[in-house]
Design an enzyme around this catalytic site. Structure first.
Site, PDB file in Angstrom:
ATOM      1  N   HIS A  70      27.801  -5.816 -11.293  1.00 44.43           N
ATOM      2  CA  HIS A  70      28.615  -6.715 -10.463  1.00 44.43           C
ATOM      3  C   HIS A  70      27.827  -7.830  -9.797  1.00 44.43           C
ATOM      4  O   HIS A  70      28.383  -8.890  -9.524  1.00 44.43           O
ATOM      5  CB  HIS A  70      29.330  -5.916  -9.377  1.00 44.43           C
ATOM      6  CG  HIS A  70      30.354  -4.976  -9.913  1.00 44.43           C
ATOM      7  ND1 HIS A  70      31.141  -4.201  -9.090  1.00 44.43           N
ATOM      8  CD2 HIS A  70      30.728  -4.665 -11.177  1.00 44.43           C
ATOM      9  CE1 HIS A  70      31.954  -3.459  -9.826  1.00 44.43           C
ATOM     10  NE2 HIS A  70      31.716  -3.711 -11.102  1.00 44.43           N
ATOM     11  N   ARG A  81      34.976 -11.836 -13.608  1.00 40.24           N
ATOM     12  CA  ARG A  81      35.293 -12.183 -12.217  1.00 40.24           C
ATOM     13  C   ARG A  81      34.064 -12.194 -11.319  1.00 40.24           C
ATOM     14  O   ARG A  81      34.038 -12.866 -10.289  1.00 40.24           O
ATOM     15  CB  ARG A  81      36.356 -11.229 -11.659  1.00 40.24           C
ATOM     16  CG  ARG A  81      35.863  -9.822 -11.395  1.00 40.24           C
ATOM     17  CD  ARG A  81      37.002  -8.897 -10.962  1.00 40.24           C
ATOM     18  NE  ARG A  81      36.536  -7.643 -10.431  1.00 40.24           N
ATOM     19  CZ  ARG A  81      36.213  -6.573 -11.149  1.00 40.24           C
ATOM     20  NH1 ARG A  81      36.296  -6.623 -12.466  1.00 40.24           N
ATOM     21  NH2 ARG A  81      35.820  -5.471 -10.568  1.00 40.24           N
ATOM     22  N   HIS A 111       0.817  -1.217   0.000  1.00 41.87           N
ATOM     23  CA  HIS A 111       0.000   0.000   0.000  1.00 41.87           C
ATOM     24  C   HIS A 111       0.853   1.271   0.000  1.00 41.87           C
ATOM     25  O   HIS A 111       0.518   2.242  -0.665  1.00 41.87           O
ATOM     26  CB  HIS A 111      -0.960   0.003   1.199  1.00 41.87           C
ATOM     27  CG  HIS A 111      -0.272  -0.193   2.506  1.00 41.87           C
ATOM     28  ND1 HIS A 111       0.115  -1.443   2.956  1.00 41.87           N
ATOM     29  CD2 HIS A 111       0.132   0.684   3.450  1.00 41.87           C
ATOM     30  CE1 HIS A 111       0.705  -1.320   4.129  1.00 41.87           C
ATOM     31  NE2 HIS A 111       0.738  -0.037   4.458  1.00 41.87           N
TER      32      HIS A 111
END
Length: 141
Positions: A99, A133, A10
């Site tokens: 990331h 990575r 809400h």
């Protein structure tokens, strides 16, 4: 094409409605999972709805709005393969995608104005995961 699922409680209802107008203006396909008005509801019910839809397909993304963004974030992150990010500025929004491969953005309607929230949505939806990575780290979650 990714599917966008959106929901609120809400407190976030009015901002959710503004986000829907923004998504329509950008011709983006989205699915509103409720609520349909600003009557009091329990945020976990709506966070679970979006998380369940998002985790069905890697391309799906979600938008959750509550008063602070925190409650929705906590609930969504209880789901396997959901990486919900509570975003406060453009940098946190962009990094959540680059990331962390966030697949749900959570926003606090009491903490952000409409203009900022819409800019965060735009960045969230257009930013792609960098991979590299970061992929190894995501697999460890």
């Amino acid at each position: 094409m990714k599917k966008i699922f959106i929901s609120s409680d809400h407190a976030g209802f009015r901002l959710k409605e503004a986000i829907k107008v923004y998504l329509k203006s950008k011709k983006m396909d989205f699915h509103d999972l409720g609520p349909d008005n600003d009557n009091k509801v329990d945020y976990p019910d709506y966070a679970h709805k979006v998380a369940r839809k998002v985790k069905l397909n890697k391309k799906n993304v979600g938008i959750l709005v509550c008063g602070s963004g925190t409650g929705m974030n906590i609930v969504a992150n209880k789901h396997k393969n959901i990486r919900a990010a509570q975003c406060f500025d453009l940098k946190s929004t962009k990094l959540s995608r680059l990331h962390n491969d966030a697949n749900i953005i959570t926003l606090g309607s009491r903490l952000l104005n409409k203009k900022k929230a819409l800019s965060f949505i735009g960045v969230f939806l257009k930013t792609k995961f960098e991979g590299g990575r970061h992929s190894k780290r995501i697999r460890k979650i």
